[in-house]
Design an enzyme around this catalytic site. Structure first.
Site, PDB file in Angstrom:
ATOM      1  N   ASP B 130       5.620  22.720   2.945  1.00 49.07           N
ATOM      2  CA  ASP B 130       5.001  21.450   2.605  1.00 49.07           C
ATOM      3  C   ASP B 130       4.743  20.644   3.874  1.00 49.07           C
ATOM      4  O   ASP B 130       5.665  20.413   4.670  1.00 49.07           O
ATOM      5  CB  ASP B 130       5.909  20.675   1.641  1.00 49.07           C
ATOM      6  CG  ASP B 130       5.128  19.654   0.833  1.00 49.07           C
ATOM      7  OD1 ASP B 130       3.889  19.761   0.767  1.00 49.07           O
ATOM      8  OD2 ASP B 130       5.756  18.748   0.259  1.00 49.07           O
ATOM      9  N   HIS B 137       0.257   7.932   4.303  1.00 55.24           N
ATOM     10  CA  HIS B 137       1.578   8.232   3.741  1.00 55.24           C
ATOM     11  C   HIS B 137       2.649   8.196   4.844  1.00 55.24           C
ATOM     12  O   HIS B 137       3.716   7.594   4.672  1.00 55.24           O
ATOM     13  CB  HIS B 137       1.561   9.601   3.058  1.00 55.24           C
ATOM     14  CG  HIS B 137       2.901  10.057   2.567  1.00 55.24           C
ATOM     15  ND1 HIS B 137       3.621   9.375   1.621  1.00 55.24           N
ATOM     16  CD2 HIS B 137       3.663  11.133   2.896  1.00 55.24           C
ATOM     17  CE1 HIS B 137       4.761  10.010   1.377  1.00 55.24           C
ATOM     18  NE2 HIS B 137       4.816  11.080   2.143  1.00 55.24           N
ATOM     19  N   GLU B 203       5.017  13.093  -6.211  1.00 58.11           N
ATOM     20  CA  GLU B 203       4.200  13.051  -4.996  1.00 58.11           C
ATOM     21  C   GLU B 203       2.874  13.731  -5.290  1.00 58.11           C
ATOM     22  O   GLU B 203       2.840  14.920  -5.650  1.00 58.11           O
ATOM     23  CB  GLU B 203       4.903  13.745  -3.818  1.00 58.11           C
ATOM     24  CG  GLU B 203       6.030  12.916  -3.226  1.00 58.11           C
ATOM     25  CD  GLU B 203       6.460  13.387  -1.834  1.00 58.11           C
ATOM     26  OE1 GLU B 203       6.311  14.590  -1.530  1.00 58.11           O
ATOM     27  OE2 GLU B 203       6.945  12.551  -1.053  1.00 58.11           O
ATOM     28  N   GLU B 205      -0.032  15.676  -4.432  1.00 54.49           N
ATOM     29  CA  GLU B 205      -0.388  16.591  -3.351  1.00 54.49           C
ATOM     30  C   GLU B 205      -1.405  17.615  -3.853  1.00 54.49           C
ATOM     31  O   GLU B 205      -1.614  17.775  -5.044  1.00 54.49           O
ATOM     32  CB  GLU B 205       0.857  17.378  -2.866  1.00 54.49           C
ATOM     33  CG  GLU B 205       2.013  16.506  -2.423  1.00 54.49           C
ATOM     34  CD  GLU B 205       3.007  17.254  -1.535  1.00 54.49           C
ATOM     35  OE1 GLU B 205       2.688  18.354  -1.048  1.00 54.49           O
ATOM     36  OE2 GLU B 205       4.113  16.708  -1.338  1.00 54.49           O
ATOM     37  N   ASP B 237       5.026  17.324  -5.999  1.00 55.93           N
ATOM     38  CA  ASP B 237       6.273  17.632  -5.301  1.00 55.93           C
ATOM     39  C   ASP B 237       7.299  16.566  -5.705  1.00 55.93           C
ATOM     40  O   ASP B 237       7.622  15.664  -4.933  1.00 55.93           O
ATOM     41  CB  ASP B 237       6.009  17.610  -3.794  1.00 55.93           C
ATOM     42  CG  ASP B 237       7.223  18.054  -3.003  1.00 55.93           C
ATOM     43  OD1 ASP B 237       7.961  18.921  -3.491  1.00 55.93           O
ATOM     44  OD2 ASP B 237       7.420  17.534  -1.893  1.00 55.93           O
ATOM     45  N   ARG B 241      14.351  10.172  -4.328  1.00 58.62           N
ATOM     46  CA  ARG B 241      14.356   9.425  -3.065  1.00 58.62           C
ATOM     47  C   ARG B 241      15.758   9.057  -2.600  1.00 58.62           C
ATOM     48  O   ARG B 241      16.003   8.954  -1.393  1.00 58.62           O
ATOM     49  CB  ARG B 241      13.522   8.145  -3.210  1.00 58.62           C
ATOM     50  CG  ARG B 241      12.070   8.394  -3.564  1.00 58.62           C
ATOM     51  CD  ARG B 241      11.365   9.243  -2.529  1.00 58.62           C
ATOM     52  NE  ARG B 241       9.940   9.379  -2.838  1.00 58.62           N
ATOM     53  CZ  ARG B 241       9.130  10.183  -2.166  1.00 58.62           C
ATOM     54  NH1 ARG B 241       9.586  10.939  -1.174  1.00 58.62           N
ATOM     55  NH2 ARG B 241       7.869  10.265  -2.499  1.00 58.62           N
ATOM     56  N   GLN B 244      17.280  12.313  -1.229  1.00 56.74           N
ATOM     57  CA  GLN B 244      16.571  12.624   0.016  1.00 56.74           C
ATOM     58  C   GLN B 244      17.007  11.719   1.173  1.00 56.74           C
ATOM     59  O   GLN B 244      17.260  12.189   2.284  1.00 56.74           O
ATOM     60  CB  GLN B 244      15.068  12.479  -0.240  1.00 56.74           C
ATOM     61  CG  GLN B 244      14.170  12.874   0.925  1.00 56.74           C
ATOM     62  CD  GLN B 244      12.678  12.614   0.627  1.00 56.74           C
ATOM     63  OE1 GLN B 244      12.302  12.320  -0.498  1.00 56.74           O
ATOM     64  NE2 GLN B 244      11.853  12.743   1.654  1.00 56.74           N
ATOM     65  N   LYS B 257      14.252  17.563  -3.134  1.00 53.84           N
ATOM     66  CA  LYS B 257      12.945  18.153  -3.455  1.00 53.84           C
ATOM     67  C   LYS B 257      13.055  19.432  -4.275  1.00 53.84           C
ATOM     68  O   LYS B 257      12.115  19.785  -4.993  1.00 53.84           O
ATOM     69  CB  LYS B 257      12.216  18.535  -2.160  1.00 53.84           C
ATOM     70  CG  LYS B 257      11.986  17.403  -1.186  1.00 53.84           C
ATOM     71  CD  LYS B 257      10.760  16.606  -1.542  1.00 53.84           C
ATOM     72  CE  LYS B 257      10.358  15.659  -0.422  1.00 53.84           C
ATOM     73  NZ  LYS B 257       9.108  14.967  -0.752  1.00 53.84           N
ATOM     74  N   THR B 261       8.922  21.658  -8.522  1.00 55.08           N
ATOM     75  CA  THR B 261       7.611  21.377  -7.935  1.00 55.08           C
ATOM     76  C   THR B 261       6.592  21.951  -8.915  1.00 55.08           C
ATOM     77  O   THR B 261       6.707  23.114  -9.291  1.00 55.08           O
ATOM     78  CB  THR B 261       7.461  22.058  -6.559  1.00 55.08           C
ATOM     79  OG1 THR B 261       8.552  21.654  -5.728  1.00 55.08           O
ATOM     80  CG2 THR B 261       6.152  21.713  -5.892  1.00 55.08           C
ATOM     81  N   GLU B 368       5.722   4.457  -2.311  1.00 51.76           N
ATOM     82  CA  GLU B 368       4.727   3.596  -1.678  1.00 51.76           C
ATOM     83  C   GLU B 368       4.162   2.560  -2.654  1.00 51.76           C
ATOM     84  O   GLU B 368       4.011   1.387  -2.307  1.00 51.76           O
ATOM     85  CB  GLU B 368       3.581   4.433  -1.113  1.00 51.76           C
ATOM     86  CG  GLU B 368       3.981   5.315   0.055  1.00 51.76           C
ATOM     87  CD  GLU B 368       2.893   6.332   0.395  1.00 51.76           C
ATOM     88  OE1 GLU B 368       1.911   5.955   1.039  1.00 51.76           O
ATOM     89  OE2 GLU B 368       3.029   7.503  -0.023  1.00 51.76           O
TER      90      GLU B 368
END
Lengths: 420, 420
Positions: B130, B137, B203, B205, B237, B241, B244, B257, B261, B368
């Site tokens: 990834d 971002h 996420e 992606e 993904d 948080r 992480q 993570k 996925t 975000e």
């Protein structure tokens, strides 16, 4: 009395009847890969043993797990099948069992001189994870890169820290390693440079080979984690320190590691290692309940690193370490890996991270041994800070029993120059 | 004049004859997985097309690549075979081609209503990587976690930063995602807590699907990298948080993570995307020579995220982004991945990282969009900082052509509570 096989085994051999590690080999260049077990200087062909009907226990009688190009199917069967295979093979190879000993035609087909076969990767590796479980290694890396205040990041004492590694570039012992090219960064505001790595290193590791996996979303209890581990191999997680240092913030090591990782061909089972189990170090602060084990084990495996410098013939021993230097056990590693629901599959590989001991001559990589190149090592009339083209690195690992060894053989690789 | 198929395709469909994305499906619960191509509301069964002898070009005539449970073999054949398949299928499905159109028995076997089949992972994924290729971002993450001075780490402008991801936990769109448990860390010297993630995120992606790989030690030239990419999928993904943030120093994201996925079922080929190619953003500082492309392309793919909050029926759109917001192109990503000699294999997946645009309503994750939970989002009469149990997240992606779309369908997943 010590168990003996009818195959003669030298007292220094890593592969007596007490060991019986599993690998995959090709008898001849054109032949199909198949599983085997090491006994002295021979490989016992498990496909031959199986077709002779000698696996006659309930788990293996009707299984085709030894007619496969890798061990994944056997690994997925779990500990009952592994125990059955071990007792079947120990009986079959024992000095007083005539079935194989006295059948010269079967013996000739089943026992192949180890020097004549080609060893291959024993497993198809779906995912490879690498931990960071030696406190001495974590501390030394912190001292080198961040200085003496808090060399070990606070999370390290609560989490068996790890990263996902690259499965495709795992190779079998003896495979040459091509020096990687990549970006490095000298210092301050300078622009990065590009070229062959200037700080190529080895990392002395071992890796656990996963047996039965777990379903996505269903964590493995730490006290049942050992049933998910088939055995251990030696592992060299080759590292390009300059590439790694420039790329690793914030997402971790990537190209500094993914150019090659070497494993030894023989998987030594936890059953064979059991006589060498020892208490793991006390953990302070105590681990969270999901990592607290009823019984917390390491294994007394002596590890040794030697280098044959380019152009020379003799190996120089540069480090002696031991598997007991791990702070986080392999069962804690596995339980932590699955606590979020992540699924493991048979054949997955869980590396321990560099196994450094407390003394400078027990450090597990050149980064530590030469303190990031500041203290060159003397070897064979020359010196090294990092690896040079033509250098060959050898790992060995061995448990010393009473009158026998349970060993891992060796894990080696030679550095070839970068492509032009 | 616009190419038309004899299969009726609604003007809003993502799957007209100009697209023809590849997937793998089961016709019925008990049947074997096999490759198919989407056309309107139908799936064209490629095993049926192949056994009818309709792949008559030199690359595919004698290949069994469509009699496989995944697309890996077809992917490994490379662009000549892909182009041949595309032109064969565009001809076969075109309005004025009678072979399939007028053969009702063959048509009935070959064209299955999409609503009646089950889509599966289209590829066996050896390794998943990834990247972190959207500058917006990277900047937002830096502002949130490190503050306004140098929000983007200096290496980011020289390296397409990436980490190795977990391949085993990649699932197909529609699979439920179980909220992971793990360690988080409130602040300062507090002890870590353990439990269900408190900051579960998506996420937005996309991911490139690798075609022919490269040998270990042989990097792929950036100007030939496109020949190693079969196509793109949408990817979520999922990220915890809190897990992480506590675990990622120094080795990067791991359990935050690896619990799941999600990818969309249809791989849209680069050939189908070619009409939507656009110039990639100018890169300053200029990339090192091994990353400097003669032609640097993105694709104009509109991306959209919506959520159906737990207990509700209607989806609320919460973000609109575009693939063109990537700073590092997918060909630069692939070339960088191999520059150290790392080998790619057919079916490997290269994620782009979260694709955020410059405006707050184009951010690609809740971290975000809610600025790490500080600015709750209003949706459907309720609010969200992070995902709650029962929330369902949908991604779509689509290129708007003149009178047709080339779309990706959708990529969705619903959050289930942690195990007790």
């Amino acid at each position: 009395m010590v168990l003996k096989s009818f195959v003669e085994v030298h007292p220094d051999s890593h592969f007596p009847i007490q060991n019986l590690p599993y690998g995959v080999f090709k008898a001849e260049p054109g032949s199909e890969p198949r599983p085997g077990v090491a006994i002295g200087d021979y490989v016992l062909d498990l496909a031959v043993v199986a077709s002779a009907g000698l696996f006659d226990g309930p788990n293996l009688k009707n299984s085709d797990c030894f007619n496969q190009p890798n061990l994944n199917k056997f690994l997925g069967l779990g500990r009952p099948a592994w125990k059955e295979a071990r007792s079947t093979l120990q009986k079959l190879l024992s000095a007083d069992e005539p079935i194989l000993r006295d059948n010269s035609s079967l013996r000739q087909r089943a026992l192949l001189p180890m020097g004549k076969v080609q060893m291959l990767l024993p497993i198809a590796i779906g995912d490879y994870t690498d931990f960071f479980a030696s406190k001495h290694h974590a501390k030394n890396c912190g001292l080198i890169f961040r200085g003496p205040e808090n060399p070990i990041n606070p999370n390290w004492f609560h989490i068996p820290i790890a990263y996902h590694g690259r499965a495709s570039s795992i190779v079998i012992s003896g495979t040459d390693i091509i020096r990687p090219r990549g970006q490095g960064h000298p210092t301050g505001n300078a622009l990065p440079y590009f070229g062959p790595s200037r700080k190529l290193d080895f990392e002395l590791e071992m890796a656990a080979v996963v047996g039965p996996g777990n379903e996505l979303g269903k964590p493995v209890d730490v006290n049942e984690a050992a049933d998910h581990i088939f055995g251990l191999v030696l592992m060299n997680d080759w590292s390009a320190r300059d590439i790694q240092a420039w790329e690793y913030v914030p997402l971790g090591p990537f190209l500094g590691k993914s150019f090659g990782t070497t494993i030894s061909p023989w998987i030594v089972t936890l059953d064979a290692l059991e006589p060498f189990a020892s208490d793991a170090p006390e953990q302070n602060p105590p681990p969270l309940p999901y990592l607290a084990e009823k019984e917390s084990k390491n294994y007394d495996i002596s590890l040794q690193v030697s280098i044959v410098p380019a152009g020379q013939k003799d190996a120089c021993i540069i480090s002696r370490s031991n598997f007991t230097h791990l702070y986080w056990t392999i069962t804690q590693q596995l339980a932590h890996h699955t606590i979020n629901g992540c699924n493991l599959r048979p054949g997955d590989l869980l590396g321990t991270g560099t196994i450094s001991g407390p003394e400078p001559d027990s450090y597990g990589c050149l980064l530590e041994l030469t303190w990031n190149g500041q203290k060159p090592l003397s070897l064979g009339g020359t010196t090294r800070t990092f690896l040079e083209d033509g250098d060959e690195v050898f790992f060995t690992g061995c448990c010393k029993g009473d009158g026998y060894n349970v060993g891992f053989g060796r894990c080696s690789g030679k550095i070839l120059p970068s492509p032009p």
